[in-house]
Design a protein around this motif. Sequence first.
Motif, short mmCIF file in Angstrom:
data_model
loop_
_atom_site.label_atom_id
_atom_site.label_comp_id
_atom_site.label_asym_id
_atom_site.label_seq_id
_atom_site.Cartn_x
_atom_site.Cartn_y
_atom_site.Cartn_z
N VAL A 94 0.85 -1.19 0.00
CA VAL A 94 0.00 0.00 0.00
C VAL A 94 0.89 1.24 0.00
N GLN A 95 0.64 2.14 -0.94
CA GLN A 95 1.34 3.42 -0.96
C GLN A 95 0.34 4.51 -0.63
N LEU A 96 0.77 5.46 0.19
CA LEU A 96 -0.14 6.51 0.67
C LEU A 96 0.37 7.87 0.24
N GLN A 97 -0.56 8.71 -0.19
CA GLN A 97 -0.22 10.06 -0.65
C GLN A 97 -1.12 11.05 0.06
N ALA A 98 -0.56 11.79 1.01
CA ALA A 98 -1.32 12.81 1.74
C ALA A 98 -1.14 14.16 1.05
N SER A 99 -2.16 14.98 1.12
CA SER A 99 -2.10 16.31 0.53
C SER A 99 -3.08 17.23 1.26
N GLY A 100 -3.21 18.47 0.78
CA GLY A 100 -4.21 19.37 1.32
C GLY A 100 -3.74 20.31 2.40
N GLY A 101 -2.47 20.20 2.80
CA GLY A 101 -1.97 21.07 3.85
C GLY A 101 -1.83 22.50 3.36
N PRO A 128 -6.84 15.03 2.29
CA PRO A 128 -7.09 13.70 1.74
C PRO A 128 -5.81 12.85 1.78
N CYS A 129 -5.99 11.57 1.89
CA CYS A 129 -4.89 10.63 1.79
C CYS A 129 -5.35 9.53 0.84
N ALA A 130 -4.73 9.50 -0.33
CA ALA A 130 -5.08 8.52 -1.34
C ALA A 130 -4.19 7.30 -1.21
N ALA A 131 -4.79 6.13 -1.27
CA ALA A 131 -4.05 4.89 -1.15
C ALA A 131 -4.06 4.14 -2.48
N SER A 132 -2.89 3.68 -2.87
CA SER A 132 -2.81 2.83 -4.05
C SER A 132 -2.77 1.39 -3.59
N TRP A 167 3.29 4.32 5.64
CA TRP A 167 3.21 5.74 5.95
C TRP A 167 3.29 6.57 4.67
N GLY A 168 2.53 7.66 4.66
CA GLY A 168 2.64 8.63 3.59
C GLY A 168 3.75 9.61 3.90
#
Length: 121
Positions: free
Chosen positions: A1-8, A20-24, A111-112
């Motif tokens: 699982v890879q996690l990508q956090a954004s929105g800060g 949001p945190c998108a998971a692949s 972890w993202g």
Amino acid sequence: VQLQASGGGLVQPGGSLRLPCAASGRIFSSKVMGWFRQAPGKEREFVVAIRWGVGSTRYADSVKGRFTISRDKSKNTVFLQMNSLKPEDTAVYYCAAGIQLGSSQNEYDYWGQGTQVTVSS
């Protein structure tokens, strides 16, 4: 699982942000998605977590009533809605994935990269 956090970003006290945190990769129902944060000079601390399948949640006392975690299964994304932000919420926010609805970093395997949230006037 890879996690990508954004929105800060930068927000004034009392304001809101949604991270949001998108998971692949596939997220199994038993998986737990969580958010942690680390302020400058402080240890990384637990914020909130949600069990992907049934939606049960766990919140840190410091954010109860202000932050809300949710997930969109169709988008493999977990969201952290942060309202009534305070300067002490300033930190790098990390999303993480594990199998226990716990508050310890050791319970999370993935972890993202983190996203900076700054609350300041």
